[in-house]
Design an enzyme around this catalytic site. Sequence first.
Site, mmCIF file in Angstrom:
data_model
loop_
_atom_site.group_PDB
_atom_site.id
_atom_site.type_symbol
_atom_site.label_atom_id
_atom_site.label_comp_id
_atom_site.label_asym_id
_atom_site.label_seq_id
_atom_site.Cartn_x
_atom_site.Cartn_y
_atom_site.Cartn_z
ATOM 1 N N GLU A 1 0.884 -1.169 0.000
ATOM 2 C CA GLU A 1 0.000 0.000 0.000
ATOM 3 C C GLU A 1 0.916 1.210 0.000
ATOM 4 O O GLU A 1 1.682 1.410 0.932
ATOM 5 C CB GLU A 1 -0.874 0.022 1.262
ATOM 6 C CG GLU A 1 -1.659 -1.235 1.503
ATOM 7 C CD GLU A 1 -2.817 -1.415 0.535
ATOM 8 O OE1 GLU A 1 -3.307 -0.415 -0.001
ATOM 9 O OE2 GLU A 1 -3.211 -2.569 0.317
ATOM 10 N N CYS B 1 -1.976 8.837 4.281
ATOM 11 C CA CYS B 1 -1.999 8.329 2.901
ATOM 12 C C CYS B 1 -3.295 8.710 2.204
ATOM 13 O O CYS B 1 -3.386 8.646 0.988
ATOM 14 C CB CYS B 1 -1.812 6.822 2.902
ATOM 15 S SG CYS B 1 -2.919 6.017 4.040
#
Length: 527
Positions: free
Chosen positions: A265, A302
């Site tokens: 990720e 993020c």
Amino acid sequence: MQLTGGQLIGSHKSRQGNKTFTGYRAETGKSLEPDFTEATSDEVDQAVRLAARAAKIYSQTTPENRATFLDRIADEILSLGDALISRCMQETALPEARLTGERGRTAGQLKLFATVLREGSWVEARIDTALPDRQPLPRPDLRRMLIPLGPVGVFGASNFPLAFSVAGGDTASALAAGCPVVFKGHPAHPGTSELVGAAIIRAAQATGMPEGVFSLVQGGSVEVGMALVNHPLIKAIGFTGSFRGGKAIFEAANRREEPVPVYAEMGSTNPVFVLPGIIREKGASLANALAASVTLGVGQFCTNPGLFVALHDEHTEEFISQAGKALAATVPGAMLTGPMLKAYREGIAKLTAIGNTQVVAQADASDGKAGAVMLRTDARQFVENPELAEEVFGPSTVGIVAHSPEELMTIANGLKGHLTATVHGTEEDLREYKPLLDVLGQKVGRLIINAFPTGVEVGYAMQHGGPYPATTDSRTTSVGTAAISRWARPLCYQGFPDDLLPEALKNGNPLGIWRMVNGEWTQSAVA
Ligand code: NAP
């Protein structure tokens, strides 16, 4: 609690190497005690071999055994109390309230996976009973379920020192699936990592888990991580962090003699589209909310909205001006590490140098702090300069002003993969821009209407992942209960007598789980 500054290889502490590094006080850049010894390749090898031995036993533990282990990890972490929070605050400069919340999320996540195990249906059991009289050919008895992959390597990110680190979602989901974990500690918070790693090992001992079900190796250079990725006994990798790191690990794993899956990720800029009707209706409050989302946690998420897109008119100009004012009024904060602050400043300088990009607003940044920045450009520049869509990690966002709905669609069509996309619109806007929602659905893992992307709920329906370059595998999530299946593969048992089948596939359904029997979902026993 005394930190040893070494590796935790199962219950054994090890400091074989001669290369050391320290944690740093994020506010001042001053080094913290003690010195940490970087893991040698021999120590990584010991940890992985121990994990491979543990896998034989651990993969056979009952769901209840593993659930008890996960619950105990959560309790051990909570019982670290202030010692954990205070070390973590020093290493990250994140405030106490945020870290207390993150600790709660980490414990809650472990307990949620325990619930998933007790419910049991995650193994996706499917049974096709034998049809010995079928013409022209009989059908054999076929039973399929997910089984654990084996020992896995996990890397955590610096910006979530608890929830995406040593006992974070990747570790919790892998342990739940039945895979031992060798964790590569992030060099930005080695003390926090050791405290949490030791808590996991205490939980393993207290609940009778096999030695080596969890190990922690530490390091401040890429060699340690690469030794883990390249170890032939490692069966999968979980990674949260930068695009650069994730891509390097993905490529290394694919170059192995036996390539293994990498669930990386990585960064994302999470575009936010603000449609004309809603800007007219409540532009000012949306502008303030956008600024708050961009600057939350010094932008170190993020899911930070690094891009926003709106159609040119006077309301949009007011919206941008108000968002800029709100952003410029925010108090600059310390970033997680010195190199991260440097990368943020360099990233802003790089964006500012592209085409006609203008700085709309900038918070005054005192020494050592990251000030929020808003930039703007137009659709043509954005399409011609794809680097404008790259993540600059920190409290910044780039506004793109489109001059027609077609230009707005061109921007959407040109986007690469992101974790999220957001659309703000009135009911009428959303109906009119339905094609925009369709395009964005192809680009992201989570599509949000009339909210902001920061804040990722840990639940059954969450998807935290998206098409490349947001992740290396858009079919999975790193947050939420669906993350468990990343660490498992299907095995089909053909013609097995009932007593040799795993519990999940036995005729009587002793676990009481949902199974697909001859094409129908049921919790009933096989007749
Ligand atoms: P990072 O620098 O990539 O570090 C992550 C881990 O990977 C560290 O342990 C690092 O150790 C290791 N690593 C990095 N490059 C490597 C390489 N080439 N070979 C082997 N190991 C390597 O990430 P970060 O700075 O902590 O995190 C910030 C980034 O994470 C941001 O871009 C943010 O958007 C992203 N993030 C993503 C998510 C998500 O869910 N997608 C969540 C949080 C954060 P060494 O430093 O020792 O090499």
